[in-house]
Design a protein around this motif. Structure first.
Motif, PDB file in Angstrom:
ATOM      1  N   THR A 262       0.842  -1.193   0.000  1.00 45.92           N
ATOM      2  CA  THR A 262       0.000   0.000   0.000  1.00 45.92           C
ATOM      3  C   THR A 262       0.874   1.238   0.000  1.00 45.92           C
ATOM      4  O   THR A 262       2.011   1.210   0.469  1.00 45.92           O
ATOM      5  CB  THR A 262      -0.924   0.053   1.236  1.00 45.92           C
ATOM      6  N   SER A 263       0.339   2.313  -0.510  1.00 45.61           N
ATOM      7  CA  SER A 263       1.052   3.590  -0.475  1.00 45.61           C
ATOM      8  C   SER A 263       0.036   4.724  -0.502  1.00 45.61           C
ATOM      9  O   SER A 263      -0.956   4.673  -1.238  1.00 45.61           O
ATOM     10  CB  SER A 263       2.011   3.726  -1.651  1.00 45.61           C
ATOM     11  N   ILE A 264       0.289   5.724   0.326  1.00 43.86           N
ATOM     12  CA  ILE A 264      -0.546   6.918   0.406  1.00 43.86           C
ATOM     13  C   ILE A 264       0.379   8.129   0.408  1.00 43.86           C
ATOM     14  O   ILE A 264       1.434   8.104   1.030  1.00 43.86           O
ATOM     15  CB  ILE A 264      -1.402   6.928   1.687  1.00 43.86           C
ATOM     16  N   GLY A 265       0.003   9.194  -0.298  1.00 46.34           N
ATOM     17  CA  GLY A 265       0.854  10.373  -0.284  1.00 46.34           C
ATOM     18  C   GLY A 265       0.298  11.484  -1.136  1.00 46.34           C
ATOM     19  O   GLY A 265      -0.850  11.438  -1.590  1.00 46.34           O
ATOM     20  N   GLY A 266       1.138  12.510  -1.351  1.00 48.97           N
ATOM     21  CA  GLY A 266       0.696  13.603  -2.192  1.00 48.97           C
ATOM     22  C   GLY A 266       1.483  14.872  -1.987  1.00 48.97           C
ATOM     23  O   GLY A 266       2.495  14.914  -1.281  1.00 48.97           O
ATOM     24  N   LEU A 267       1.002  15.921  -2.630  1.00 47.65           N
ATOM     25  CA  LEU A 267       1.577  17.256  -2.549  1.00 47.65           C
ATOM     26  C   LEU A 267       0.593  18.190  -1.865  1.00 47.65           C
ATOM     27  O   LEU A 267      -0.611  18.161  -2.157  1.00 47.65           O
ATOM     28  CB  LEU A 267       1.910  17.787  -3.943  1.00 47.65           C
ATOM     29  N   SER A 268       1.110  19.018  -0.959  1.00 49.58           N
ATOM     30  CA  SER A 268       0.302  20.055  -0.314  1.00 49.58           C
ATOM     31  C   SER A 268       0.967  21.400  -0.559  1.00 49.58           C
ATOM     32  O   SER A 268       2.190  21.499  -0.558  1.00 49.58           O
ATOM     33  CB  SER A 268       0.193  19.804   1.192  1.00 49.58           C
ATOM     34  N   PHE A 269       0.154  22.426  -0.777  1.00 48.62           N
ATOM     35  CA  PHE A 269       0.711  23.754  -1.040  1.00 48.62           C
ATOM     36  C   PHE A 269      -0.030  24.804  -0.220  1.00 48.62           C
ATOM     37  O   PHE A 269      -1.214  24.651   0.110  1.00 48.62           O
ATOM     38  CB  PHE A 269       0.645  24.098  -2.529  1.00 48.62           C
ATOM     39  N   ASP A 270       0.681  25.851   0.134  1.00 45.86           N
ATOM     40  CA  ASP A 270       0.111  26.910   0.961  1.00 45.86           C
ATOM     41  C   ASP A 270       0.807  28.226   0.615  1.00 45.86           C
ATOM     42  O   ASP A 270       1.907  28.500   1.084  1.00 45.86           O
ATOM     43  CB  ASP A 270       0.293  26.567   2.443  1.00 45.86           C
ATOM     44  N   PHE A 271       0.138  29.022  -0.233  1.00 52.50           N
ATOM     45  CA  PHE A 271       0.698  30.308  -0.640  1.00 52.50           C
ATOM     46  C   PHE A 271       0.338  31.391   0.379  1.00 52.50           C
ATOM     47  O   PHE A 271      -0.684  31.309   1.059  1.00 52.50           O
ATOM     48  CB  PHE A 271       0.163  30.720  -2.017  1.00 52.50           C
TER      49      PHE A 271
ATOM     50  N   GLY B 113      -4.047  23.998  -0.656  1.00 53.35           N
ATOM     51  CA  GLY B 113      -4.756  22.775  -1.028  1.00 53.35           C
ATOM     52  C   GLY B 113      -3.813  21.601  -1.139  1.00 53.35           C
ATOM     53  O   GLY B 113      -2.670  21.640  -0.652  1.00 53.35           O
ATOM     54  N   SER B 114      -4.280  20.547  -1.820  1.00 53.70           N
ATOM     55  CA  SER B 114      -3.467  19.338  -1.938  1.00 53.70           C
ATOM     56  C   SER B 114      -3.925  18.493  -3.115  1.00 53.70           C
ATOM     57  O   SER B 114      -5.072  18.585  -3.568  1.00 53.70           O
ATOM     58  CB  SER B 114      -3.541  18.506  -0.650  1.00 53.70           C
ATOM     59  N   LEU B 115      -3.010  17.672  -3.589  1.00 55.91           N
ATOM     60  CA  LEU B 115      -3.293  16.624  -4.571  1.00 55.91           C
ATOM     61  C   LEU B 115      -2.760  15.335  -3.972  1.00 55.91           C
ATOM     62  O   LEU B 115      -1.555  15.203  -3.742  1.00 55.91           O
ATOM     63  CB  LEU B 115      -2.607  16.919  -5.911  1.00 55.91           C
ATOM     64  N   ARG B 116      -3.655  14.367  -3.706  1.00 52.50           N
ATOM     65  CA  ARG B 116      -3.265  13.180  -2.953  1.00 52.50           C
ATOM     66  C   ARG B 116      -3.612  11.909  -3.718  1.00 52.50           C
ATOM     67  O   ARG B 116      -4.580  11.877  -4.485  1.00 52.50           O
ATOM     68  CB  ARG B 116      -3.942  13.155  -1.588  1.00 52.50           C
ATOM     69  N   TYR B 117      -2.787  10.861  -3.480  1.00 48.23           N
ATOM     70  CA  TYR B 117      -3.033   9.576  -4.119  1.00 48.23           C
ATOM     71  C   TYR B 117      -3.220   8.491  -3.069  1.00 48.23           C
ATOM     72  O   TYR B 117      -2.767   8.598  -1.923  1.00 48.23           O
ATOM     73  CB  TYR B 117      -1.881   9.208  -5.063  1.00 48.23           C
ATOM     74  N   ARG B 118      -3.907   7.426  -3.469  1.00 48.65           N
ATOM     75  CA  ARG B 118      -4.062   6.209  -2.670  1.00 48.65           C
ATOM     76  C   ARG B 118      -3.822   5.011  -3.582  1.00 48.65           C
ATOM     77  O   ARG B 118      -4.415   4.936  -4.661  1.00 48.65           O
ATOM     78  CB  ARG B 118      -5.469   6.106  -2.079  1.00 48.65           C
ATOM     79  N   TYR B 119      -2.956   4.104  -3.153  1.00 50.05           N
ATOM     80  CA  TYR B 119      -2.684   2.919  -3.964  1.00 50.05           C
ATOM     81  C   TYR B 119      -2.756   1.667  -3.097  1.00 50.05           C
ATOM     82  O   TYR B 119      -2.117   1.587  -2.039  1.00 50.05           O
ATOM     83  CB  TYR B 119      -1.301   2.995  -4.616  1.00 50.05           C
ATOM     84  N   LEU B 120      -3.551   0.711  -3.547  1.00 51.66           N
ATOM     85  CA  LEU B 120      -3.661  -0.594  -2.904  1.00 51.66           C
ATOM     86  C   LEU B 120      -3.438  -1.651  -3.972  1.00 51.66           C
ATOM     87  O   LEU B 120      -4.126  -1.673  -4.997  1.00 51.66           O
ATOM     88  CB  LEU B 120      -5.046  -0.756  -2.270  1.00 51.66           C
ATOM     89  N   ASP B 121      -2.471  -2.537  -3.754  1.00 52.10           N
ATOM     90  CA  ASP B 121      -2.117  -3.551  -4.739  1.00 52.10           C
ATOM     91  C   ASP B 121      -3.149  -4.683  -4.739  1.00 52.10           C
ATOM     92  O   ASP B 121      -3.911  -4.854  -3.774  1.00 52.10           O
ATOM     93  CB  ASP B 121      -0.728  -4.111  -4.421  1.00 52.10           C
ATOM     94  N   ASP B 122      -3.148  -5.482  -5.829  1.00 52.72           N
ATOM     95  CA  ASP B 122      -3.950  -6.704  -5.834  1.00 52.72           C
ATOM     96  C   ASP B 122      -3.536  -7.586  -4.666  1.00 52.72           C
ATOM     97  O   ASP B 122      -2.358  -7.624  -4.275  1.00 52.72           O
ATOM     98  CB  ASP B 122      -3.730  -7.488  -7.138  1.00 52.72           C
TER      99      ASP B 122
END
Length: 747
Positions: free
Chosen positions: A642-651, A657-666
């Motif tokens: 499994t993997s979870i993560g992403g980018l967060s920004f704050d001007f 805001g943020s752009l986030r991913y979630r990955y779960l393998d077979d």
């Protein structure tokens, strides 16, 4: 001279210089925020090598040789402070820290691995505002969740190679109150966090493995303790709306308007949605919470809170792959759309934290929980009853009474800093009319499969000694004892009889930390945890498999390869004496043999620019059933990658805001891996424009509109017109593209 004597001699030689140092001057003080609130766990570094931190009262104390020192203070989310001091006698230095944006360069690696993870948690909460009740659990690194019953049912949890179902192998709490429900109508350890309003969360104390004495039942894969805010920086009202008839309102009102040393606020949440299924979910949830905090003249803290929550929903349930592939239903259709449920929970919580003197403190907590649950499910459709169908209803009403207390003391003995914690508590679950019934159309009861009353009592006591031998090396040795009394009265029996079993368990733990330098801390952990079985199963099996143990070990490091990057990595192993599997149509948890899991977990937090942050959690696990033959020893639904993560920004202009991913393998869906539960990769996004008096926001789940299966099970079922049953994947479809807009007013 044997090896033991040689080892003792070498340790003595290593520690002798510290014991001989003339540390006869004490530097102490108090650190608070701009608002006057004490700050705990502030990093204090003198001459870049001697370190300590503030306690829960914001106080610190350290013994030093006379001389000149450069003192540096740092805390996540606060501006760093540096000052030169000259010590010739005992000195008190108090500080006030001002809030600022998160700067990873201010995060210092501690000799305490638990505190290092707490800093990661603080960073995550500040950079990733929680948007929904589901996000409450996603804040924990490495933890995956799945919803599969209309939004009102507790989430299915995955962590460290466990399909934890709804909470069999993770201890969850909110403000010290338990979330896990023992001997629950729907499964052991059932954990519903929907009573927690996401915006009220201040911090999350989490860790993996069974290495901590204050964590008891269900602490095998890990634990997470959520703490709500003691006060509000400002009041707010939020209105949110989106696709599928979704409406959510949140209000958080400061009722004392910054009265000195007293805080009182009220929070509420109202949530409605039809959901994305063809049959409307008609989901509604309402939360109310009030919390009062006051600091007395001696710096004692009293917190009292009350909350109540109620929820109801309809559900389309899990659907078989064959029904979708044949065109019988769409992926958002249903076989039995009369599923659903209602649940409620009311909490009363009182906490008292008192400093006795500069070295010791006492804490007390009393709580009362009133809980009701009713869930209608149909896992197998017409397998058992081809005429009426296989619908079941699980229900219960319970009250939980609990007390927790602890005594903490900080001493210095022979040049060694010794921090002692002695604690204990009692929890009593009074469960009335816990019931599994055969039903039709969600309202007509044909008969009861099981019905009775459960009384379950848990006494616990623990002692923990943290010894910091010098600025680099510390060890924590702990011992916990739990004693359980299980009582069950079967209402389906003609004669009244209380079936009873009792059992105790001892759980030792040891944590070692070595700070290689200011940027690298190494740790090794070992310990025993456990999870209890359902009272109904315990008495039926005459006390066998009551408290199976989990033996676990971790070796790893928290380090900063660059000033703006923090990494936590661990190799781990866990052996479980007995795996529990929830059997839905029987309403019980049954043992399924010994298992082992080994893996690696890595968490990275990296500040790429002043306004841009990257985070990722990667977990690789090898789960194996030990009592099965090779090739038939997979643990169904246990995640392997499994993997979870992403980018967060704050001007600085207010855009964040943020752009986030979630990955779960077979992963295998059954023991021989002949059926696979499909993995998925998803992207979610949040964009906000924040000003002092308002915030406008947009959040999108599954921005790529992927077709994915959220919850998956291998289930044997039969549809109405089928002559023979089929065993295959049954699933709940995951959220399609789902956009919500929000407006928040601050005052």
């Amino acid at each position: 001279m044997n090896y033991l004597k040689i080892t003792i001699l070498l340790i003595g030689i290593c520690l002798l210089p510290d014991a001989l140092q003339a540390q006869n001057i004490e530097l102490s003080g108090f650190i608070q925020s701009d608002s006057g609130e004490p700050l705990s766990d502030v990093n204090i570094l003198l001459n870049d090598e001697i370190g300590t931190s503030t306690n829960k009262f914001g106080a610190y104390k350290i013994e030093l040789e006379p001389g000149n020192y450069q003192i540096k203070l740092s805390h996540v989310g606060f501006e760093s402070v540096s000052k030169e001091i000259m010590l010739t006698a005992d000195t008190k230095e108090n500080f006030t820290l001002s809030e600022c944006s998160i700067q990873l360069k201010d995060v210092m690696v501690s000799v305490d691995e638990k505190k290092n993870l707490q800093k990661i948690s603080k960073i995550d909460i500040n950079l990733r505002p929680i948007q929904s009740s589901q996000e409450v659990l996603r804040i924990i690194p490495g933890l995956f969740i799945a919803q599969h019953a209309g939004g009102g049912k507790a989430e299915q949890i995955f962590l460290r190679g466990f399909d934890i179902d709804h909470g069999t192998d993770i201890t969850l709490s909110v403000d010290g109150m338990p979330v896990n429900m023992v001997s629950h109508a729907h499964g052991q350890g059932y954990s519903d966090l929907h009573f927690l309003i996401p915006e009220t969360i201040e911090q999350v104390d989490f860790n993996k493995g069974p290495y901590y004495a204050d964590q008891g039942n269900f602490n095998t894969a890990g634990y997470a303790g959520f703490k709500t805010k003691s006060y509000l920086d400002k009041s707010s009202v939020k209105l949110e709306g989106g696709q599928f008839g979704t409406l959510r309102t949140v209000s958080m009102i400061d009722l004392l308007d910054k009265k000195e040393k007293q805080d009182l606020y009220f929070a509420s949440e109202f949530y409605l949605t039809d959901g994305y299924f063809e049959s409307d979910q008609n989901f509604s949830r309402i939360n109310f919470m009030g919390k009062y905090s006051t600091r007395l003249a001696d710096n004692s803290l009293i917190e009292a809170s009350a909350s109540t929550f109620t929820s109801s929903w309809d559900a389309s349930g899990q659907i078989p792959v064959r029904a979708v592939e044949s065109g019988m239903i769409s992926r958002f259709g249903s076989i039995d759309d009369t599923e659903g449920g209602e649940t409620s929970r009311t909490n009363l919580n009182l906490q008292y934290l008192k400093p006795i003197d500069d070295q010791s403190s006492l804490s007390h907590q009393l709580y009362l929980i009133d809980y009701k649950f009713n869930l209608v499910s149909n896992f197998t459709f017409f397998l058992e009853d081809p005429i009426n169908g296989d619908q079941i209803t699980q229900s219960e009403a319970r009250k939980i009474y609990g007390y927790k207390g602890s005594y903490e003391r900080d001493d210095r003995l022979a040049g060694v800093d010794v921090f002692t914690t002695v604690g204990g508590g009692i929890r009593y679950d009074d469960v009335n009319d816990i019931r599994l019934s055969k039903t039709i159309n969600r309202k007509e009861v044909l008969f009861d499969y099981a019905r009775g009353d459960v009384d379950e009592l848990n006494f616990n006591a623990y002692v923990s000694e943290n010894m910091q031998f010098n600025s680099r090396f510390s060890a924590t040795a702990s011992l916990r004892y739990d004693y359980f009394v299980f009582n069950y009265v079967d209402k389906l029996q003609t004669n009244y009889e209380t079936q009873s079993e009792e059992r105790g368990i001892l759980s030792p733990k040891l944590n070692l930390n070595y700070k290689l330098n200011q940027s690298v801390n190494l740790f090794a952990k070992g310990g025993i945890g456990f999870h209890s079985n359902d009272t109904r199963v315990v008495v039926a099996q005459n006390g066998e498999d009551i408290l199976p143990k989990a033996y676990s070990s971790d070796i790893g490091s928290t380090f900063k390869p660059f000033p703006n990057m923090t990494v936590n990595a661990a190799l781990w192993y866990l052996f479980l004496e007995q795996e529990f599997v929830y059997v839905g149509d029987a309403g019980i948890v049954e043992p399924s043999g010994r298992t082992e899991r080994k893996g690696i977990g890595v968490s990275v937090r990296y500040q790429l620019l002043d306004w841009l942050y990257f985070d990722t959690d990667v977990n690789l696990t090898d789960p194996v059933a030990l009592d099965e033959d090779e090739g038939n020893n997979n643990i169904p639904l246990a995640p392997t990658f499994t993997s979870i993560g992403g980018l967060s920004f704050d001007f600085k202009n207010g855009i964040n805001g943020s752009l986030r991913y979630r990955y779960l393998d077979d992963r295998p869906a059954n023991e021989d891996n002949s059926i696979t539960a499909e993995g998925y990769f998803l992207l979610d996004a949040v964009l906000n424009y924040t000003r002092p008096s308002f915030q406008i926001g947009l959040s999108v789940e599954n921005i790529l509109d992927e077709e994915w299966k959220e919850a998956q099970f291998e289930t044997e079922s039969r549809l109405r017109n089928e002559l023979e049953p089929t065993s295959e994947i049954h699933f709940t479809p995951g959220t399609p593209f789902f956009a919500r807009a929000s407006l928040t007013y601050f005052f």
